[in-house]
Design an enzyme around this catalytic site. Structure first.
Site, PDB file in Angstrom:
ATOM      1  N   GLY A  16       0.828  -1.213   0.000  1.00 47.38           N
ATOM      2  CA  GLY A  16       0.000   0.000   0.000  1.00 47.38           C
ATOM      3  C   GLY A  16       0.855   1.253   0.000  1.00 47.38           C
ATOM      4  CB  VAL A  29      18.004   9.085  -5.334  1.00 51.05           C
ATOM      5  CG1 VAL A  29      18.780   9.648  -6.525  1.00 51.05           C
ATOM      6  CG2 VAL A  29      17.049   7.972  -5.799  1.00 51.05           C
ATOM      7  NE  ARG A  77      -1.064  -5.074  -1.099  1.00 50.28           N
ATOM      8  CZ  ARG A  77      -1.702  -3.928  -0.836  1.00 50.28           C
ATOM      9  NH1 ARG A  77      -2.574  -3.444  -1.692  1.00 50.28           N
ATOM     10  NH2 ARG A  77      -1.468  -3.270   0.276  1.00 50.28           N
ATOM     11  CG  ASP A 108       4.426  -8.123   8.040  1.00 54.97           C
ATOM     12  OD1 ASP A 108       5.328  -8.203   8.873  1.00 54.97           O
ATOM     13  OD2 ASP A 108       3.774  -9.105   7.624  1.00 54.97           O
ATOM     14  CB  THR A 130       2.260   1.003   6.044  1.00 58.08           C
ATOM     15  OG1 THR A 130       0.888   0.865   6.470  1.00 58.08           O
ATOM     16  CG2 THR A 130       3.140   0.638   7.213  1.00 58.08           C
ATOM     17  CG  ASP A 132      -2.348   0.454   7.563  1.00 64.04           C
ATOM     18  OD1 ASP A 132      -3.123   1.372   7.258  1.00 64.04           O
ATOM     19  OD2 ASP A 132      -2.181  -0.553   6.850  1.00 64.04           O
ATOM     20  CG  ASP A 134       0.366  -2.305   9.923  1.00 64.55           C
ATOM     21  OD1 ASP A 134       1.366  -1.764   9.435  1.00 64.55           O
ATOM     22  OD2 ASP A 134      -0.386  -3.030   9.253  1.00 64.55           O
ATOM     23  NE  ARG A 176      -2.427  -3.919   6.131  1.00 63.37           N
ATOM     24  CZ  ARG A 176      -1.504  -4.635   5.519  1.00 63.37           C
ATOM     25  NH1 ARG A 176      -1.859  -5.494   4.593  1.00 63.37           N
ATOM     26  NH2 ARG A 176      -0.237  -4.499   5.793  1.00 63.37           N
TER      27      ARG A 176
HETATM   28  P1  ADP Z   1       2.810  -4.383   2.634  1.00 64.87           P
HETATM   29  O1  ADP Z   1       4.247  -4.411   2.286  1.00 64.87           O
HETATM   30  O2  ADP Z   1       2.233  -3.022   2.694  1.00 64.87           O
HETATM   31  O3  ADP Z   1       2.508  -5.229   3.859  1.00 64.87           O
HETATM   32  P2  ADP Z   1       1.793  -6.549   0.936  1.00 64.87           P
HETATM   33  O4  ADP Z   1       1.508  -7.472   2.071  1.00 64.87           O
HETATM   34  O5  ADP Z   1       0.804  -6.472  -0.168  1.00 64.87           O
HETATM   35  O6  ADP Z   1       2.019  -5.042   1.415  1.00 64.87           O
HETATM   36  O7  ADP Z   1       3.213  -6.980   0.342  1.00 64.87           O
HETATM   37  C1  ADP Z   1       3.778  -6.312  -0.749  1.00 64.87           C
HETATM   38  C2  ADP Z   1       4.478  -7.302  -1.651  1.00 64.87           C
HETATM   39  O8  ADP Z   1       5.537  -7.928  -0.939  1.00 64.87           O
HETATM   40  C3  ADP Z   1       3.622  -8.451  -2.160  1.00 64.87           C
HETATM   41  O9  ADP Z   1       2.889  -8.133  -3.303  1.00 64.87           O
HETATM   42  C4  ADP Z   1       4.661  -9.495  -2.492  1.00 64.87           C
HETATM   43  O10 ADP Z   1       5.272  -9.239  -3.737  1.00 64.87           O
HETATM   44  C5  ADP Z   1       5.673  -9.282  -1.375  1.00 64.87           C
HETATM   45  N1  ADP Z   1       5.372 -10.196  -0.259  1.00 64.87           N
HETATM   46  C6  ADP Z   1       4.310 -10.140   0.592  1.00 64.87           C
HETATM   47  N2  ADP Z   1       4.319 -11.158   1.470  1.00 64.87           N
HETATM   48  C7  ADP Z   1       5.397 -11.899   1.157  1.00 64.87           C
HETATM   49  C8  ADP Z   1       5.958 -13.114   1.704  1.00 64.87           C
HETATM   50  N3  ADP Z   1       5.393 -13.755   2.733  1.00 64.87           N
HETATM   51  N4  ADP Z   1       7.085 -13.589   1.144  1.00 64.87           N
HETATM   52  C9  ADP Z   1       7.670 -12.941   0.115  1.00 64.87           C
HETATM   53  N5  ADP Z   1       7.190 -11.807  -0.440  1.00 64.87           N
HETATM   54  C10 ADP Z   1       6.080 -11.287   0.059  1.00 64.87           C
END
Ligand code: ADP
Length: 356
Positions: A16, A29, A77, A108, A130, A132, A134, A176
Site C-alpha cells: 500500500g 537517491v 502487489r 510487513d 504504511t 497504518d 502497524d 487494517r
Molecule cells: P505491505 O508491504 O504493505 O505489507 P503486501 O503485504 O501487499 O504489502 O506486500 C507487498 C508485496 O511484498 C507483495 O505483493 C509481495 O510481492 C511481497 N510479499 C508479501 N508477502 C510476502 C511473503 N510472505 N514472502 C515474500 N514476499 C512477500
C-alpha cells in the site's frame, strides 16, 4: 566516498502506498549518489524486479517529489514474487543489472520479500512505509502522520454539519487491523467513542453516555471505527445508534482519500532520515534490517526480530516459537510487546475519558 562493494543499489516501493514514500526515495537517491553509488529505481515494487522494469535515477529525477503524495516508483502487489520461480527471476535480474543491494520501502509483506532476497544474496534494508503504523518494531511508519491529518480535516468538517443538524456521524478509518489512526484521530477530533479491533467495544456504555450527553444539550457526535472492526460493523452501529437514541446517524467511510495528499513535515523529515540511514546501513555491509524510529531516534532492528515482535503483539506467536527464542531476546520482546499494548490501552482510555 564510494564503497568498493557497492556500485549500484536499487530502491522500490511496495504494498500500500503512503505519503512520504517519495521523500524516502529521494533521500535514498541523494545519499547514495553523494557516496558515489548509482541508484536503480525499480517500478511497481517486486513486479518491476521480476519484469525488469527499472531505470537509473539521478538526483535530478528526484527533484520536486518530496512534496508529493503517492510514489514516483509506483506500487503493486506481486504474487509471483512469492513463488520460488518468481524470486529466482528477481535475483537474476538484480545480478544482470548489477544491483548490489536494495532499499525496500513498504510494510510487513514487503519486508518478507526483502528477507527472501537477502537470504539469496541480495542484501536488503527495509523502510517502514504504511499509513497504518502497524509495524510493531517501530514507533512510527512513513505516511501515518499525513493520514491522521487527512482524517482529522475530514472529520472536523463532518462535525460542523453534525452540530448544525443535531446529528451523529460514524466514520470508518483505515489502519487494517491496527487501531492507531482510529484512536489518535478519536482523541484529536473529540470523538465520543472509538472502536478498534484490539480492545472490546462497550456499546452499552457508549449508548448510555450518548443519551446523557444529549440531555445536557450536546448536538454533535462523532464515532470513529477502525476498518479492523470488519464486516458491516460501522454501518450496523450507525443504524443501531439511530434506532436506540433517536439521533439521526450517518455513516462515512473515508477510504483511500487517507492514502493520498501532500506529506506533512513530520512524514517528510522522518522519511528523509530513514532513507539516508538505509543507504548508510547497506554501505556498512549490513542487511536484513528494518530502519525504525523509536524514542525519537532513527535506529535499526533485525527483520526477524520485527516479524516475531509483530506476531507476539498480535497474539499469533505459538508457545513453541516463543520458547525457541534466546532468553535475553525473549525478555526484550516481551517487554517491547507489553509496552506497545500499554500504549494502545492508554490512548484508548484517554480517548474515552475525554468523551464524557
Ligand atoms: P505491505 O508491504 O504493505 O505489507 P503486501 O503485504 O501487499 O504489502 O506486500 C507487498 C508485496 O511484498 C507483495 O505483493 C509481495 O510481492 C511481497 N510479499 C508479501 N508477502 C510476502 C511473503 N510472505 N514472502 C515474500 N514476499 C512477500
Amino acid at each position: 566516498m564510494a564503497n568498493k562493494t557497492f556500485k549500484r543499489i536499487g530502491v522500490l516501493t511496495s504494498g500500500g502506498d503512503a505519503p512520504g514514500m517519495n521523500a524516502a526515495v529521494r533521500a535514498v537517491v541523494i545519499s547514495a549518489v553523494f557516496k558515489g553509488i548509482e541508484v536503480m529505481g525499480i517500478y511497481e515494487g517486486y513486479k518491476g524486479l521480476i519484469e525488469n522494469d527499472m531505470k537509473l535515477l539521478s538526483s535530478r529525477d528526484v527533484s520536486n517529489i518530496i512534496n508529493h503524495g503517492g510514489t514516483i516508483l509506483f506500487s503493486n502487489r506481486c504474487d509471483k514474487f512469492k513463488t520460488p520461480e518468481g524470486l529466482q527471476i528477481a535475483v537474476e535480474n538484480c545480478r544482470k543489472n548489477g544491483i548490489d543491494g536494495i532499499v525496500c520501502i513498504g510494510g510487513d509483506g514487503t519486508f518478507r520479500g526483502a528477507t527472501d532476497l537477502s537470504r539469496l544474496g541480495i542484501p536488503c534494508i527495509g523502510i517502514p512505509g504504511t499509513i497504518d503504523n502497524d509495524i510493531s518494531a517501530t514507533d512510527y511508519t512513513i505516511g501515518y502522520d499525513t493520514a491522521k491529518n487527512t482524517v482529522i480535516e475530514m472529520v472536523d468538517r463532518l462535525r460542523d454539519t453534525c452540530e448544525s443538524h443535531d446529528r451523529c456521524n460514524v466514520v470508518e478509518v483505515m489502519g487494517r487491523n491496527a487501531g492507531y489512526i482510529a484512536v489518535e484521530c478519536g482523541i484529536a477530533t473529540g470523538a465520543i467513542a472509538v472502536a478498534i479491533k484490539e480492545i472490546p467495544f462497550d456499546k452499552e456504555e457508549f449508548i448510555d453516555r450518548m443519551q446523557k450527553l444529549t440531555k445536557l444539550g450536546k448536538r454533535n457526535f462523532i464515532v470513529i471505527a477502525s476498518e479492523g472492526m470488519g464486516g458491516d460493523f460501522t454501518e450496523n452501529l450507525t443504524k443501531e445508534i439511530q434506532s436506540r437514541t433517536g439521533i439521526e446517524s450517518k455513516f462515512a467511510r473515508l477510504a483511500h482519500v487517507q492514502r493520498g495528499g501532500c506529506p506533512t513535515c513530520t512524514d517528510r523529515v522522518i522519511a528523509t532520515l530513514m532513507g539516508k540511514k538505509a543507504v548508510d546501513l547497506l554501505t556498512e555491509g549490513k542487511y536484513n534490517l528494518v530502519v525504525c524510529y523509536n524514542n525519537g531516534k532513527i535506529c535499526d532492528v533485525e527483520m526477524e526480530y520485527a516479524f516475531m515482535l509483530d506476531k507476539i503483539v498480535k497474539g499469533k506467536a505459538t508457545e513453541e516459537e516463543i520458547a525457541s527464542l534466546a532468553p535475553d531476546v525473549r525478555e526484550k520482546m516481551m517487554i517491547d510487546a507489553e509496552n506497545i499494548k500499554e500504549h494502545m490501552n492508554s490512548l484508548y482510555e484517554i480517548a474515552h475519558i475525554m468523551a464524557r
